[in-house]
Enzyme design. Structure first.
Site, PDB file in Angstrom:
ATOM      1  N   ASN A 173      26.462  37.311  64.176  1.00 46.95           N
ATOM      2  CA  ASN A 173      27.910  37.590  64.158  1.00 46.95           C
ATOM      3  C   ASN A 173      28.422  37.930  65.555  1.00 46.95           C
ATOM      4  O   ASN A 173      29.475  37.456  65.989  1.00 46.95           O
ATOM      5  CB  ASN A 173      28.220  38.758  63.221  1.00 46.95           C
ATOM      6  CG  ASN A 173      28.122  38.393  61.747  1.00 46.95           C
ATOM      7  OD1 ASN A 173      28.029  37.219  61.389  1.00 46.95           O
ATOM      8  ND2 ASN A 173      28.139  39.393  60.900  1.00 46.95           N
ATOM      9  N   HIS A 220      42.073  23.315  55.981  1.00 50.94           N
ATOM     10  CA  HIS A 220      41.084  24.287  55.518  1.00 50.94           C
ATOM     11  C   HIS A 220      41.088  24.420  54.000  1.00 50.94           C
ATOM     12  O   HIS A 220      40.319  25.184  53.432  1.00 50.94           O
ATOM     13  CB  HIS A 220      41.403  25.647  56.183  1.00 50.94           C
ATOM     14  CG  HIS A 220      40.382  26.707  55.965  1.00 50.94           C
ATOM     15  ND1 HIS A 220      40.626  27.826  55.193  1.00 50.94           N
ATOM     16  CD2 HIS A 220      39.113  26.832  56.423  1.00 50.94           C
ATOM     17  CE1 HIS A 220      39.555  28.601  55.190  1.00 50.94           C
ATOM     18  NE2 HIS A 220      38.621  28.028  55.924  1.00 50.94           N
ATOM     19  N   ARG A 271      37.226  41.966  53.497  1.00 53.56           N
ATOM     20  CA  ARG A 271      35.842  42.041  53.961  1.00 53.56           C
ATOM     21  C   ARG A 271      35.735  42.321  55.447  1.00 53.56           C
ATOM     22  O   ARG A 271      34.928  43.132  55.883  1.00 53.56           O
ATOM     23  CB  ARG A 271      35.128  40.722  53.658  1.00 53.56           C
ATOM     24  CG  ARG A 271      33.643  40.742  54.014  1.00 53.56           C
ATOM     25  CD  ARG A 271      33.068  39.344  54.099  1.00 53.56           C
ATOM     26  NE  ARG A 271      33.459  38.671  55.333  1.00 53.56           N
ATOM     27  CZ  ARG A 271      33.699  37.374  55.420  1.00 53.56           C
ATOM     28  NH1 ARG A 271      33.656  36.615  54.359  1.00 53.56           N
ATOM     29  NH2 ARG A 271      34.036  36.834  56.588  1.00 53.56           N
TER      30      ARG A 271
END
Length: 700
Positions: free
Chosen positions: A47, A434, A560
């Site tokens: 990440n 998307h 999140r």
């Protein structure tokens, strides 16, 4: 509009770093099995790599182009944001180093040992030296740096062993790339999983690589380069082959500016200045790491663990289960009878794949149309789409070649589908597609009818077993007509289509969401909003949420990752609660709920409330009309909001705290796994003795 920072917002980059801190907390959680904790260290690291390549890279470009521009969420310039990021990341490195060392130590008694050279046994050292001489030394490409040998281009996220060299009073730098085509680690002989990393092996034997030199100050380094590349719109417009542009873009990414330098050991002052000058970076962009610069091998090690130890070191195995909404037989026939929703990864993606497979051979099916953003390396979906085209169906695939880090994979699949006869289109300049939508058109006697699938996640069979997502399959003809209009508009580059049911960005999604929030504002304290997303950065959305909070509306956001709106700020967001769940699976659904009871509106779709999604991407959200599915989604959201094991609350200062642990512990992901297992567990057969007793009862 006021250009000053809003009091209830925070910087998106620091918000993201706090999310990644939550990932590191999972690595520190002693209730998580050891190898799973090590995987979380690897995920945290991956990440962070992507964060530097994309977000830090983007800010770097911004600082060069226009450093007077102020971020409205924080009031900082790009340069100020970069300084804040580097300052925030440095303690995270130390925390990660400590966490990694603790887990590594606890794995040793299980025979899973990552070793330094000095920890090897005598026979192991002989084995490593022989392996190096026979298998590694012949394929190395060492280089010195002097007046006749220029400094080489260092590839993004590749590891290089470096050392100072001296010969005849002349000093120079020696560089050895760790070959990309050899394993990251060398397994040692024996029944235990003992291994040493390849860069450590090469560093140990640098004297054999540079035999005629005196070798000192050995180290290994890794550069992170800016990878935030957007294809030039003019080139896009003037070139018929967008695949060609994307291939050039990928080559360009390899040579972008350095935004971070990692080193295994501290540099001398001279070496630090040398690398700062060479890469045009500042000392605060250099990070020392005791954690491996590549940790993906931990996933392979987890698979090598003997079966007898897996239960102790890994999560208990779980495979996506059959959905209780889908029985044996034709999926198409079942969708025609009722709406079906699948919940990944608790339920399998197979019913959707079976739907496409059935459509590929059904003589009544005329067309299959789909938008694709990311695909697995191996995918049955493409096989079925190609089979449909080869069977004479008209197959249209809108594939997004700009899906970051999946560009080459999508280029390869687009070529495969074109070869099979699919019509492949690429979307729009300036707008990524998307959305996750699929439309099957079939003839029913004299009528044209539709089956539509709309999801919150990609058509990726690998991630469908790791990410939580929803996938709706419906024969609602009004939704189908909207989907048909959507694909027609995509084919003619019309971003301003009007739809009766679907809400679509950039034309109507944000506007409809804001309108739904207005509807709840009108109810005051009787209003209710629950939204689950990955990220929140859109200013219009955040201002409207603050307005709703001030009107007394009860608001729950489950976010999140990045969340730029802060809850609990007096006078602004006192009725707003923001929570998140970080656990075994990556939380990924987008669900928007407005109101309660029979008047409640629920949408699922592909969009986060980020400006890039609401204004610069093509996204689709679909209303849920089936009452049973509404009831199910409400129940599952309630469980997510009740999660006091993996759940956290966002505070008004931007930090997270654990939810109160009082009462019954609720781990939402564990609850959903157990429910999925129970739903597919065969019912116990009724024993014959029961029937005998039952018949005797009837005769009384």
């Amino acid at each position: 509009m006021n250009k000053e920072k809003l009091v209830y917002t925070q910087n998106r980059e620091l918000s993201w770093l706090r999310f990644n801190q939550r990932v590191l907390e999972e690595a520190q959680d002693v209730t998580v099995p050891l190898l799973e904790r090590m995987k979380f260290v690897a995920i945290f690291t991956s990440n962070l790599d992507e964060f530097f390549m994309i977000r830090v890279g983007s800010l770097y470009d911004m600082s060069l182009a226009d450093d007077k521009k102020i971020d409205r969420k924080s009031g900082w310039t790009a340069t100020e944001q970069l300084t804040k990021i580097y300052d925030a990341v440095r303690p995270m490195y130390k925390e990660r180093d400590k966490t990694y060392a603790e887990i590594k130590k606890q794995l040793n008694p299980y025979g899973v040992c990552g070793l330094d050279f000095k920890e090897l046994e005598t026979q192991e050292k002989k084995y490593v030296k022989k392996y190096f001489k026979d298998q590694i030394l012949p394929i190395l490409s060492p280089q010195i740096v002097d007046v006749n040998h220029p400094f080489p281009h260092l590839l993004n996220k590749e590891i290089y062993v470096v050392a100072n060299l001296k010969m005849n009073n002349n000093s120079m730098l020696g560089i050895v790339p760790v070959p990309q085509f050899v394993s990251d680690i060398l397994y040692l002989p024996g029944s235990d999983i003992r291994y040493i990393r390849m860069e450590k092996v090469i560093m140990e034997y640098m004297e054999l690589v540079f035999e005629q030199y005196e070798v000192f100050d050995k180290n290994y380094i890794c550069v992170t380069r800016n990878a935030d590349i957007s294809p030039d719109d003019e080139a896009f417009a003037d070139n018929d082959d967008f695949r060609y542009i994307m291939k050039k873009t990928l080559n360009q990414r390899r040579r972008m500016a350095v935004v971070r330098l990692e080193a295994a050991s501290p540099f001398s002052k001279e070496m630090e200045k040398y690398f700062c000058d060479r890469f045009e970076i500042k000392p605060n962009q250099i990070f020392r790491t005791k954690v491996p610069m590549k940790l993906a091998y931990m996933f392979a090690i987890a698979d090598k663990v003997p079966v007898s130890m897996r239960k102790s070191l890994n999560y208990e195995s779980f495979s996506p289960q059959n959905s209780p909404m889908v029985s044996d037989g034709s999926v198409m026939a079942q969708v025609k009878q009722k709406d079906i929703i699948l919940s990944y990864p608790y339920e399998s993606m197979d019913p959707f794949l079976k739907l496409i497979k059935e459509a590929s051979v059904d003589p009544n099916v005329m067309t299959i149309k789909i938008t694709i953003y990311r695909l697995a390396k191996k995918t049955r979906l493409v096989e079925y789409l190609c089979a449909a085209a080869e069977n004479g169906k008209e197959v249209t695939v809108l594939i997004e070649l700009r899906a970051r880090f999946d560009e080459q994979n999508n280029i390869d699949w687009s070529e495969r589908m074109e070869d099979a006869g699919c019509r492949v289109i690429y979307g729009f300049e300036g707008y990524k597609v998307h959305s996750k939508i699929c439309l099957i058109t079939y003839r029913n006697r004299n009528d044209i009818q539709y089956i539509t699938q709309i999801g919150t996640g990609n058509y990726n069979e690998k991630t469908a077993a790791m990410y939580t997502d929803y996938s709706l399959m419906t024969a609602n003809q009004s939704i189908g007509r909207d989907a048909a209009d959507f694909f027609k508009n995509m084919s003619i580059s019309n971003l301003d289509g009007v739809y009766q049911n679907l809400i679509v960005s950039p034309s109507s999604l944000k506007q409809n969401v804001l309108r739904c929030i207005d509807g709840e504002i009108a109810k005051g304290k009787n209003g209710r909003i629950i939204m689950k997303m990955n990220s929140v950065t859109d200013m219009d959305f955040m201002q409207k949420i603050a307005e709703a909070s001030q009107a007394g509306v009860e608001i729950d956001l489950i976010v999140r990752g990045i969340c730029c709106i802060l809850p609990g700020v007096p006078g602004f967001t006192e009725n707003l609660t923001v929570s998140n769940v970080v656990g075994r699976f990556l939380e990924h659904p987008r669900i928007f709920c407005f109101g309660t009871g029979s008047a409640q509106k629920i949408y699922i779709g592909s969009a986060d409330m980020m400006t890039r999604n609401t204004e610069n991407r093509v996204e689709v959200a679909c209303p849920i009309y089936d009452e049973a599915i509404k009831e199910r989604l409400n129940a599952e959201i309630k469980i997510m909001l009740s999660d006091n094991v993996k759940g956290r609350f966002l505070q008004k200062d931007g930090t997270y705290i654990k939810k109160p642990a009082g009462g019954v512990p609720v781990d939402s992901q564990q609850v959903f796994m157990e429910r999925a297992l129970r739903a597919t567990k065969p019912k116990a057969p009724v024993r014959k003795s029961f029937w005998k007793r039952f018949l005797r009862f009837l005769k009384r």
